[in-house]
Design an enzyme around this catalytic site. Structure first.
Site, PDB file in Angstrom:
ATOM      1  N   LYS A 165       0.847  -1.198   0.000  1.00  0.00           N
ATOM      2  CA  LYS A 165       0.000   0.000   0.000  1.00  0.00           C
ATOM      3  C   LYS A 165       0.881   1.246   0.000  1.00  0.00           C
ATOM      4  O   LYS A 165       0.643   2.188  -0.763  1.00  0.00           O
ATOM      5  CB  LYS A 165      -0.924   0.008   1.225  1.00  0.00           C
ATOM      6  CG  LYS A 165      -2.112  -0.905   1.053  1.00  0.00           C
ATOM      7  CD  LYS A 165      -2.863  -1.165   2.348  1.00  0.00           C
ATOM      8  CE  LYS A 165      -3.902  -2.268   2.117  1.00  0.00           C
ATOM      9  NZ  LYS A 165      -4.463  -2.830   3.332  1.00  0.00           N
TER      10      LYS A 165
ATOM     11  N   GLN B 164      -5.035  -1.452   9.503  1.00  0.00           N
ATOM     12  CA  GLN B 164      -4.942  -2.806   8.947  1.00  0.00           C
ATOM     13  C   GLN B 164      -5.558  -3.822   9.916  1.00  0.00           C
ATOM     14  O   GLN B 164      -5.200  -3.870  11.096  1.00  0.00           O
ATOM     15  CB  GLN B 164      -3.457  -3.143   8.692  1.00  0.00           C
ATOM     16  CG  GLN B 164      -3.220  -4.471   8.008  1.00  0.00           C
ATOM     17  CD  GLN B 164      -3.753  -4.522   6.579  1.00  0.00           C
ATOM     18  OE1 GLN B 164      -3.553  -3.609   5.795  1.00  0.00           O
ATOM     19  NE2 GLN B 164      -4.437  -5.605   6.249  1.00  0.00           N
TER      20      GLN B 164
ATOM     21  N   ASP C 225     -11.562   2.824   3.701  1.00  0.00           N
ATOM     22  CA  ASP C 225     -11.877   1.395   3.660  1.00  0.00           C
ATOM     23  C   ASP C 225     -13.386   1.159   3.619  1.00  0.00           C
ATOM     24  O   ASP C 225     -13.834   0.052   3.311  1.00  0.00           O
ATOM     25  CB  ASP C 225     -11.318   0.715   4.915  1.00  0.00           C
ATOM     26  CG  ASP C 225     -10.225  -0.288   4.602  1.00  0.00           C
ATOM     27  OD1 ASP C 225     -10.033  -0.613   3.417  1.00  0.00           O
ATOM     28  OD2 ASP C 225      -9.572  -0.747   5.553  1.00  0.00           O
TER      29      ASP C 225
END
Ligand code: NAP
Length: 296
Positions: free
Chosen positions: A53, A97, A120
């Site tokens: 990422k 995460q 997200d």
């Protein structure tokens, strides 16, 4: 033989479009768009995701802020970091995460992220926006699947779709997105009575189960479009080696389907590309700059 849906190539194209928009954003806003990624602990798979990422964020001309915290970080310290990132004007998108260590409450952590930085799309405010058709942020993997489907099929209106899996990350948002595209959607899961029969009715099959090669070719309607979200590591022929397979038995399915995503190289590469897309969208919204989001 089915057409192969090349998610790797599509993701490259999407990242290139994001890079162009990111350069334009920097020129107009006088700063780079920024993505903050928080990793708690040393889970090897998560470390790889976070590294990728970061690399891809920089390659798109955006700023990457990586925060690596030890596994024994307290929940209060993580929440304080999220609060700082919420308040930081250089940060347009925040991603924590998952999975988090067991002593942390994931829902509480996600709820602390400012919904307008929740690239997200996991915050309940964005889940609600998706369900009610309001603009927000949509989870990256299912949004990537819809992009691949529309690229292959054009309009999805009126098509029968089955989504196998009802997780918050993939199955449920996938179903919402397909409803928004005017598909007739069946959501199947571990209690579904006759899964092959449900799959056989579908023009579009999205498999997000986590069971290696579960969906067989003879479950499919001939010509169906198959999106395989599964990423499963299984033993390879060579002693001691492993290989990746999806939730769909590619060999038999590709004999019957009209189009299918491979594993690897299908849905997988889309997730980070869509994350970068969501981040550049967030940056424009934060800076109150207009641009055509549908062009991405
Ligand atoms: P998950 O949270 O474990 O959910 C799996 C779903 O599959 C559940 O809804 C479960 O039903 C259903 N299921 C399990 N066994 C089944 C069976 N025998 N028949 C029908 N349904 C069954 O998994 P997830 O997070 O959604 O991920 C699914 C897969 O996608 C995994 O392989 C994961 O690695 C992969 N994935 C890939 C990406 C990517 O490409 N970037 C991103 C996310 C996930 P119940 O609800 O009834 O238990």
């Amino acid at each position: 033989m089915a057409d192969i849906i090349d998610g790797k190539a599509f993701a490259e194209g999407l990242r290139a479009r994001v890079a162009t928009v990111a350069a334009d954003f920097e020129a107009k806003a006088g700063r780079k768009a920024g993505l903050a990624v928080v990793l708690v602990g040393e889970d090897p798979a998560s470390q790889v995701y976070v590294r990728n990422k970061g690399k891809q964020t920089l390659a798109c001309g955006m700023a990457s802020f990586e925060h690596k915290l030890p596994a024994d970080t307290s929940e209060a310290d993580l929440l304080a970091l999220v609060d700082r990132l919420n308040a930081d004007p250089a940060v347009d998108g925040i991603l924590v995460q998952l999975p988090l260590p067991a002593h942390m409450n994931e829902q509480k952590v996600i709820a602390t992220i400012n919904p307008d930085k929740d690239v997200d799309g996991f915050h309940v405010v964005n889940v609600g926006r998706l369900a009610t058709g309001l603009p927000g942020y949509v989870p990256c993997t299912p949004l990537g699947c819809v992009m691949l489907l529309k690229d292959k099929l054009g309009s999805l209106s009126g098509l029968d779709a089955v989504v196998i899996g009802r997780s918050n990350i993939v199955g449920k948002p996938m179903a919402q997105l397909l409803i928004a595209e005017s598909c007739t959607v069946t959501v199947a899961h571990s209690r579904t009575k006759d899964l092959p029969a449900a799959v056989r009715r579908a023009d579009i099959v999205v498999a997000a189960v986590g069971r290696p090669e579960m969906v067989k070719g003879d479950w499919l309607k001939p010509g169906a479009t198959v999106i395989d979200v599964g990423i499963n590591r299984v033993p390879a022929a060579e002693e001691g080696k492993t290989r990746l397979v999806g939730d769909v038995d590619f060999a038999s399915a590709s004999e019957v389907a009209g189009a299918i995503t491979p594993v690897p190289g299908g849905v997988g590469p889309m997730t980070i590309a869509v994350l970068l897309r969501n981040t550049i969208v967030a940056a424009h919204r934060a800076a109150d700059l207009a641009f055509d989001e549908s062009a991405l």
